[in-house]
Structure formats: C-alpha cells, structure tokens
Design an enzyme around this catalytic site. Structure first.
Site, PDB file in Angstrom:
ATOM      1  CB  SER A  41      -0.944   0.018   1.209  1.00  0.00           C
ATOM      2  OG  SER A  41      -0.224   0.165   2.418  1.00  0.00           O
ATOM      3  CE  LYS A 106      -2.857   2.322   4.768  1.00  0.00           C
ATOM      4  NZ  LYS A 106      -2.752   1.447   3.571  1.00  0.00           N
TER       5      LYS A 106
END
Length: 266
Positions: A41, A106
């Site tokens: 990701s 993230k």
C-alpha cells in the site's frame, strides 16, 4: 566450592539475560518500535519486506504508543497524550487502526480543519489541486512477495508470473513542500473520486502512496477503512529503512535489497 561457583555463574547469567530483556522491552516500549512492511500500500516509498524502526518519541505518548511488546498491555494507561507534538503533513506514520487491533502505516495528508477530496485520481486540499509531475514508470517483477506471498497488480496487465509489472509513477508535492512519489495502477478506481471530506478537530486524514491499492481514510471505518484518525491512535513516525528483503524469509540472503539498507523515508 566448585558447585557454589557453578551456581553463582548460572545466577549471574540468568540475571544478565533478564536485565537485557527488560532493557530491550523498555527501549521497544518507549523509544523505537520495529515494523515490517507486509503489504504494497505504500509502494514505491516502502516495499513489501522493508524493515524499519518507528520513532515513538516523535508525537508524544498515548496508550497505543507505549504498549509492552507482544502482550499489547499499555505502559501508559491514561487517556490522551503526554509530551505531545503535532505531526507534519507528509509524515509517514504508524498508527493503530480505529476498529481493528492492528498497526497501519500511511502518509499524513489532511490536517485538522482541512478539506480533502480526490477527483479523477488527483488530490485536492482545501479546494486546490496538489501539484503533480511525471515520475516515469515503476517496474517490478510479477511474483509472490513477502511472507504473505502477495502478487502485485499491474497497469500493463495481464502479466504472467516472472514478467515486468508496470505502474505509473507521479511526484506529488504537498502544500508544505514535501514531495513524494505515488503510483497509479487503474483508471476510474473506486478511490479516484471521493466525497468532500472535512477533517475534524484532533483528527488526521491518511492515504497510501500506492493509491489504487490502499485501504485508508478515503474509506469508512465500517467498511474496514481508516476514516478520520484520532490523534491518540498515532504510534510514531517512520524515518528510515534499516533492512529490506524481497523473499519469503529474511534468512534468504539472496533476496536482500542492499540498496535499501539505511535508506531515508521521504
């Protein structure tokens, strides 16, 4: 006499091991947490198999950022944060998922009070499109990656195993000047067009750099996404990759990525 010396040697060694474990536990609990990258990701900033230490002092401490290793028991059983320091837009952050007992990593995109929206794959902050520049093509081998044996998604698919898997790379520059690469795999992906989000007070908005392969703040918590993330869920900042292995196990030395050892995270 010899038996007493033997007993004393054994006790001293046990003490040494116990003290070493206690010191390592305190170090892991309060200062730096090891973190393996399990998914794609955050490509190509972080690759599957990258190993890094998370700076837990960066944003202060909450019950999630000072847990005892393995036991998941907090050494800081208070509410809120102490020694608090606000993260900066563009930081790569490890945090506790708000509804799942797992840690995510993230990039911080939206600050409290910001509006965030994605239109046709382009990020808008407070109504202004974030600057984008061509970053060429990201290439990797189509093969099972890491211990979980995940296969990459390819823009030039279908690609057979062992073939070259391509993604479009763009350089995104946030309003505070932080530049980083993002990847695009699909046109008209579900995350390419979003509602207008307004980040609440004491919350943050996160996105993965691999935009078409990231469950992040664009998706609601009830659907498994991150949603708006409260500041108490922050664990620390990822600053540098210490080690990297492309294989199923770190012991497969022929899969080590030596060019990523001690690489700064941008």
């Amino acid at each position: 006499m010899a038996e007493k010396q033997k007993d004393g040697w054994l006790v001293d060694n046990v003490k040494t091991i116990v003290y070493a474990l206690l010191i390592a536990g305190v170090f892991r609990t309060l200062f730096f947490q090891p973190f393996w990258i399990p998914s794609g990701s955050m490509k190509d900033t972080l690759l599957i198999g990258d190993f890094l230490f998370v700076n837990k002092m960066a944003y202060g401490y909450s019950q999630y950022s000072c847990e005892v290793p393995i036991a998941r028991v907090s050494f800081c059983p208070f509410e809120g944060r102490v020694l608090e320091s606000e993260p900066e837009r563009g930081d790569v952050v490890v945090f506790r998922h708000p509804t799942q007992n797992v840690d995510y990593i993230k990039r911080l995109i939206g600050m409290p009070g910001d509006t965030v929206q994605v239109r046709d794959g382009r990020l808008f902050l407070n109504g202004t499109a974030v600057a984008l520049a061509d970053g060429g093509t990201f290439e990797e081998i189509k093969e099972a990656q890491g211990p979980q044996r995940r296969e990459p998604r390819c823009m030039n698919g279908p690609v057979g195993m062992g073939g070259i898997c391509e993604k479009q790379r763009l350089i995104e520059t946030l309003p505070n000047g932080v530049s980083h690469s993002i990847l695009n795999t699909f046109d008209n992906h579900t995350g390419d067009n979003t509602p207008l989000f307004t980040v609440p007070e004491d919350h943050y908005f996160f996105m993965g750099d691999n935009r078409d392969n990231s469950i992040d703040s664009r998706y609601l918590q009830r659907a498994g996404g991150v949603g708006y993330l409260h500041k108490d869920l922050l664990i620390g900042r990822a600053d540098r990759i210490m080690f990297s292995s492309a294989g199923k196990s770190l012991f497969y030395f022929w899969t080590w990525r030596s060019d990523r050892f001690f690489k700064a995270i941008e």
